[in-house]
Write a protein that holds these residues in place. Structure first.
Motif, PDB file in Angstrom:
ATOM      1  N   LEU A 118       0.808  -1.219   0.000  1.00  0.00           N
ATOM      2  CA  LEU A 118       0.000   0.000   0.000  1.00  0.00           C
ATOM      3  C   LEU A 118       0.840   1.268   0.000  1.00  0.00           C
ATOM      4  N   THR A 119       2.171   1.130  -0.018  1.00  0.00           N
ATOM      5  CA  THR A 119       3.023   2.304   0.037  1.00  0.00           C
ATOM      6  C   THR A 119       2.822   3.217  -1.176  1.00  0.00           C
ATOM      7  N   SER A 120       3.032   4.488  -0.957  1.00  0.00           N
ATOM      8  CA  SER A 120       2.959   5.458  -2.058  1.00  0.00           C
ATOM      9  C   SER A 120       4.119   5.303  -3.027  1.00  0.00           C
ATOM     10  N   GLU A 121       5.093   4.460  -2.674  1.00  0.00           N
ATOM     11  CA  GLU A 121       6.250   4.245  -3.549  1.00  0.00           C
ATOM     12  C   GLU A 121       6.003   3.176  -4.609  1.00  0.00           C
ATOM     13  N   ARG A 122       4.795   2.628  -4.661  1.00  0.00           N
ATOM     14  CA  ARG A 122       4.501   1.635  -5.697  1.00  0.00           C
ATOM     15  C   ARG A 122       4.737   2.204  -7.099  1.00  0.00           C
ATOM     16  N   ILE A 123       5.297   1.382  -7.966  1.00  0.00           N
ATOM     17  CA  ILE A 123       5.416   1.727  -9.386  1.00  0.00           C
ATOM     18  C   ILE A 123       4.090   1.366 -10.041  1.00  0.00           C
ATOM     19  N   VAL A 124       3.428   2.310 -10.668  1.00  0.00           N
ATOM     20  CA  VAL A 124       2.085   2.058 -11.202  1.00  0.00           C
ATOM     21  C   VAL A 124       1.990   2.334 -12.698  1.00  0.00           C
ATOM     22  N   ASN A 125       3.092   2.742 -13.314  1.00  0.00           N
ATOM     23  CA  ASN A 125       3.130   2.963 -14.755  1.00  0.00           C
ATOM     24  C   ASN A 125       4.435   2.412 -15.300  1.00  0.00           C
TER      25      ASN A 125
ATOM     26  N   THR B   8      18.500  -2.350  -8.355  1.00  0.00           N
ATOM     27  CA  THR B   8      18.686  -2.786  -9.747  1.00  0.00           C
ATOM     28  C   THR B   8      17.775  -2.004 -10.680  1.00  0.00           C
ATOM     29  N   ALA B   9      16.533  -1.790 -10.262  1.00  0.00           N
ATOM     30  CA  ALA B   9      15.598  -1.034 -11.098  1.00  0.00           C
ATOM     31  C   ALA B   9      16.095   0.385 -11.347  1.00  0.00           C
ATOM     32  N   GLN B  10      16.794   0.964 -10.373  1.00  0.00           N
ATOM     33  CA  GLN B  10      17.334   2.312 -10.556  1.00  0.00           C
ATOM     34  C   GLN B  10      18.292   2.384 -11.730  1.00  0.00           C
ATOM     35  N   LEU B  11      18.933   1.270 -12.050  1.00  0.00           N
ATOM     36  CA  LEU B  11      19.872   1.225 -13.178  1.00  0.00           C
ATOM     37  C   LEU B  11      19.197   0.912 -14.508  1.00  0.00           C
ATOM     38  N   ALA B  12      17.911   0.520 -14.467  1.00  0.00           N
ATOM     39  CA  ALA B  12      17.243  -0.008 -15.654  1.00  0.00           C
ATOM     40  C   ALA B  12      16.972   1.062 -16.697  1.00  0.00           C
ATOM     41  N   ASP B  13      16.831   0.591 -17.940  1.00  0.00           N
ATOM     42  CA  ASP B  13      16.347   1.447 -19.019  1.00  0.00           C
ATOM     43  C   ASP B  13      14.827   1.498 -19.009  1.00  0.00           C
ATOM     44  N   LEU B  14      14.208   0.362 -18.649  1.00  0.00           N
ATOM     45  CA  LEU B  14      12.753   0.272 -18.555  1.00  0.00           C
ATOM     46  C   LEU B  14      12.382  -0.452 -17.276  1.00  0.00           C
ATOM     47  N   VAL B  15      11.364   0.061 -16.585  1.00  0.00           N
ATOM     48  CA  VAL B  15      10.819  -0.616 -15.408  1.00  0.00           C
ATOM     49  C   VAL B  15       9.338  -0.853 -15.671  1.00  0.00           C
ATOM     50  N   LEU B  16       8.920  -2.119 -15.580  1.00  0.00           N
ATOM     51  CA  LEU B  16       7.528  -2.483 -15.829  1.00  0.00           C
ATOM     52  C   LEU B  16       6.842  -2.807 -14.506  1.00  0.00           C
ATOM     53  N   PRO B  17       5.691  -2.174 -14.234  1.00  0.00           N
ATOM     54  CA  PRO B  17       5.035  -2.345 -12.934  1.00  0.00           C
ATOM     55  C   PRO B  17       4.270  -3.664 -12.833  1.00  0.00           C
ATOM     56  N   ALA B  18       4.628  -4.470 -11.838  1.00  0.00           N
ATOM     57  CA  ALA B  18       3.971  -5.758 -11.622  1.00  0.00           C
ATOM     58  C   ALA B  18       2.993  -5.658 -10.464  1.00  0.00           C
ATOM     59  N   SER B  19       2.080  -6.595 -10.402  1.00  0.00           N
ATOM     60  CA  SER B  19       1.174  -6.689  -9.258  1.00  0.00           C
ATOM     61  C   SER B  19       1.911  -7.298  -8.068  1.00  0.00           C
TER      62      SER B  19
ATOM     63  N   GLY C  69      -3.208   1.385 -10.515  1.00  0.00           N
ATOM     64  CA  GLY C  69      -2.742   2.051 -11.725  1.00  0.00           C
ATOM     65  C   GLY C  69      -2.734   1.135 -12.930  1.00  0.00           C
ATOM     66  N   GLU C  70      -1.631   1.147 -13.660  1.00  0.00           N
ATOM     67  CA  GLU C  70      -1.504   0.325 -14.858  1.00  0.00           C
ATOM     68  C   GLU C  70      -0.693  -0.950 -14.610  1.00  0.00           C
ATOM     69  N   SER C  71      -0.517  -1.328 -13.339  1.00  0.00           N
ATOM     70  CA  SER C  71       0.239  -2.543 -13.013  1.00  0.00           C
ATOM     71  C   SER C  71      -0.390  -3.762 -13.675  1.00  0.00           C
ATOM     72  N   ARG C  72       0.445  -4.700 -14.063  1.00  0.00           N
ATOM     73  CA  ARG C  72      -0.016  -5.947 -14.654  1.00  0.00           C
ATOM     74  C   ARG C  72       0.644  -7.128 -13.955  1.00  0.00           C
ATOM     75  N   HIS C  73      -0.051  -8.266 -13.994  1.00  0.00           N
ATOM     76  CA  HIS C  73       0.545  -9.481 -13.427  1.00  0.00           C
ATOM     77  C   HIS C  73       1.811  -9.821 -14.201  1.00  0.00           C
ATOM     78  N   ASP C  74       2.813 -10.331 -13.491  1.00  0.00           N
ATOM     79  CA  ASP C  74       4.079 -10.655 -14.155  1.00  0.00           C
ATOM     80  C   ASP C  74       3.895 -11.683 -15.258  1.00  0.00           C
ATOM     81  N   TRP C  75       3.017 -12.677 -15.039  1.00  0.00           N
ATOM     82  CA  TRP C  75       2.794 -13.685 -16.089  1.00  0.00           C
ATOM     83  C   TRP C  75       2.112 -13.065 -17.305  1.00  0.00           C
ATOM     84  N   ARG C  76       1.275 -12.064 -17.064  1.00  0.00           N
ATOM     85  CA  ARG C  76       0.602 -11.388 -18.173  1.00  0.00           C
ATOM     86  C   ARG C  76       1.624 -10.638 -19.025  1.00  0.00           C
TER      87      ARG C  76
END
Length: 694
Positions: free
Chosen positions: A55-62, A432-443, A470-477
């Protein structure tokens, strides 16, 4: 909502109730444990507060793309376009294996299975491994070699209190799996003798009858000492050894040739303590042995575990009530995560990717030709070496934080910065995500239905209780979407987790880890089902090896294990041993628990435990900042003076990154069999960060 804890391998059940506040006030949450067969209705401090990081406000949602050094939101379509275009470009230029996939031991069975399939079918790369390599590989490989099968526990947790003697080798259950402690305290109340093996005093050693304060890295040698006592005192179950094991004569010759004086010198444990502990285990009519990372995260971890299995086999304490062996799994799905294809050499059901029959079977399930499957890749840290060498030019990381969890992390960080594309799938911003070119939001765990397998080998169903934000998606999806973009979508036509599990069941059928008889309907009805479970009406195997072992002749393998010195020894420049581990308030690299305000308040920063005498020798006072230096680098943490640790050893937990990341200074030497890094011992120098003027 009813759910289960996302953290350790017990997988405790809980109910989370939201109480909505008045307008413009935040909701409050109440967490209550639910009765279940593993934890018996208990929760630890991590489980009670696990909802906070969701529930943290730090969630990645996009979806986020790094642009000019900063992350900016982009659409899923644009993110998928960037990934598929770059992956295809790199594979055209450098070959299929220029892409690597790096998974995690907290992913559901469905996602772990699909990640292995994605690497081998959608990308056709051999380079896939996961952070469970650092958790269970020594015990898993030892179990396969000695017993013919690897499952966390060979028996139920309920057997613990039937044991008359229990060896806890390199496992701090009191802090890592605290909801299991009542099993051990009840056993002790019934008269069981507990033997703890650890360089430092912990909550686990404090309840034990014997604490063998072994020198870091010398666990296999200590086991040799105990085995020697068993042999000399006639405490060998001759009938069991003759009928159900092979290799005894070689082991006996080895034990006859070694001297107890040498074992005492190498381990730092007095001869009488070794003798008393061995006699307690040998004379008990029932007994169990547990190992964990203290024994396993060594450059001889595979053989060290095999030596503890020698103790089990020599005394015939397996395959019956109150007897057995347990590798205490660390991650939430460390057991299931290693069964279905995340490891470099594995296919689902514990099949081997280099076995022609296994390849043919799984290829048939997946609808491809066997020769389309790539061969065996390399272990997790060796993948990082491939990244450094630029043999791997793009990396997909899912549910892991390799920049903190790998040894010699400075080199890993340098390698990740060389990648042409780093994609991280996560729901929080890791190092690790801080170094990424793309970060995809998972559930997160409250939002993602799937199965997990606890330390007993019991498969459990965790159902979603809330929508992803937000726009988070399941990792398997996300994997299915990417496979479709890569032109391999026909093999990934899944619309819900249960469909993936049904394919997993079929892919595992007939394998060592056979899930075929387990269904979502059964899991809802029965709470959990043990594997192997080959048919729908099979009850699941609660106790293994009752009559035979799945090895030639049905016999387990006894092994002569040489005394082994760690790869790096102390010297004048680096005079102390460094060992690492966990604390009760945090989990793995701390990405989740450091987002829980309750847990972070308990341990806000890392620390170094050091004996007061040693601290005085190095001018270190309590609660001051210190520098730890090895041949790999430097970190800075706060000191904690503790008389309970060996005077030649310091301890630092593994849950922090950046300048407190202990893996910036750990050794990158690997076990030659299972490729486990030797996290638990290296040579270190310590000094106060600020010295008092003379």
């Amino acid at each position: 909502m009813n759910t289960q804890c996302p953290f350790c391998s017990v997988q405790c059940k809980m109910q989370i109730t939201e109480e909505r506040g008045a307008k413009d006030t935040r909701s409050s949450y109440t967490v209550a444990p639910l009765m279940n067969l593993a934890s018996e209705g208990r929760l630890c401090i991590k489980g009670m507060n696990a909802y906070q990081h969701v529930l943290t406000s730090e969630r990645i949602v996009n979806p986020l793309m790094k642009k000019d050094g900063r992350f900016v939101p982009i659409s899923w379509e644009d993110a998928y376009d960037i990934i598929t275009n770059k992956f295809q470009e790199l594979q055209r230029s450098y070959g299929k294996h220029s892409i690597g996939v790096y998974g995690g031991g907290s992913l559901t069975n469905e996602t772990a299975y699909l990640l292995g399939k994605f690497a081998r079918v959608a990308l056709q790369t051999k380079y896939i491994d996961y952070n469970g390599r650092f958790c269970m590989s020594a015990a898993a490989s030892a179990g396969v070699k000695v017993f013919g099968l690897d499952r966390g526990l060979t028996n139920q947790l309920a057997d613990i209190e039937k044991a008359e003697c229990i060896i806890l080798a390199g496992t701090n259950i009191a802090e890592c799996q605290p909801t299991l402690m009542p099993y051990f305290t009840r056993a002790k109340e019934k008269g069981a003798v507990l033997i703890a093996i650890d360089p430092r005093e912990t909550g686990t050693t404090r309840i034990s009858n014997f604490h063998l304060r072994v020198k870091p890295g010398m666990d296999a040698t200590l086991a040799n000492g105990m085995l020697k006592v068993l042999l000399e005192e006639g405490l060998v179950d001759r009938t069991f050894v003759e009928q159900r094991t092979s290799g005894f004569e070689e082991l006996r010759a080895h034990l006859d040739a070694i001297r107890m004086e040498d074992i005492v010198e190498l381990t730092g444990v007095p001869a009488q303590q070794i003798r008393d502990a061995a006699l307690a285990y040998g004379k008990a009519s029932t007994g169990m042995v547990f190992t964990a990372r203290g024994v396993e995260q060594q450059t001889d971890g595979h053989m060290a575990v095999r030596n503890f299995l020698n103790l089990v086999l020599l005394t015939g304490k397996i395959g019956k009530p109150g007897c057995g062996y347990g590798a205490v799994t660390g991650q939430g799905n460390g057991q299931g995560g290693r069964e279905h294809g995340q490891k470099a050499d594995q296919l689902p059901g514990y099949r081997l990717i280099e076995n022609p029959e296994d390849r043919t079977y799984v290829a048939g399930v997946w609808g491809i030709e066997p020769d389309e499957l790539p061969g065996k890749g390399v272990s997790a840290y060796e993948m990082m070496e491939k990244v450094v060498e630029q043999e791997i030019r793009a990396l997909l990381v899912m549910g892991s934080n390799p920049i903190v969890s790998n040894p010699n992390a400075n080199v890993v960080e340098d390698g990740l910065k060389k990648l042409e594309l780093l994609v991280v799938v996560d729901f929080l911003m890791s190092e690790t995500a801080q170094l990424a070119d793309l970060v995809l939001p998972a559930s997160a765990y409250l939002e993602n239905t799937g199965t997990l397998t606890n330390l007993e080998g019991r498969v459990l169903l965790r159902e979603a209780g809330r929508p992803a934000p937000g726009e988070s998606r399941h990792d398997w999806r996300i994997l299915c979407d990417l496979a479709d973009r890569l032109g391999r979508g026909t093999y990934f036509q899944f619309t819900e987790a249960e469909e993936i599990f049904d394919e997993l069941r079929l892919a595992s059928r007939g394998g060592a880890a056979d899930y075929y008889g387990i269904t979502y309907e059964r899991l809802r009805r029965e709470e959990g089902v043990y594997w192997p479970c080959p048919e729908l009406d099979h009850p699941g195997a609660k106790r293994l090896f009752e009559t035979s072992f799945p090895l030639p002749g049905g016999k387990a393998l006894l092994t002569a294990v040489e005394n082994h010195l760690p790869k790096e020894q102390v010297d004048a420049q680096f005079p102390l041993y460094l060992t690492t581990g966990r604390v009760v308030t945090h989990y793995l690299t701390g990405v989740q628990t450091r987002r829980s305000y309750t847990l972070l308040a308990q341990d806000i920063e890392s620390f170094m435990e050091i004996h007061p005498k040693t601290a005085r020798a190095y001018n270190i006072e309590d609660a001051t900042l210190v520098k730890l230096e090895t041949r790999r680098g430097v970190i800075y943490v706060r000191s904690r003076l503790r008389e309970e640790i060996r005077e030649d050893t310091v301890f630092v937990p593994m849950h922090w990154g950046d300048t407190q990341n202990v893996n910036k200074i750990t050794h990158d030497a690997l076990d030659p069999t299972c490729r486990m890094p030797g996290f638990k011992v290296c040579a270190v120098n310590v000094s106060p960060l600020v010295s008092e003027p003379s």
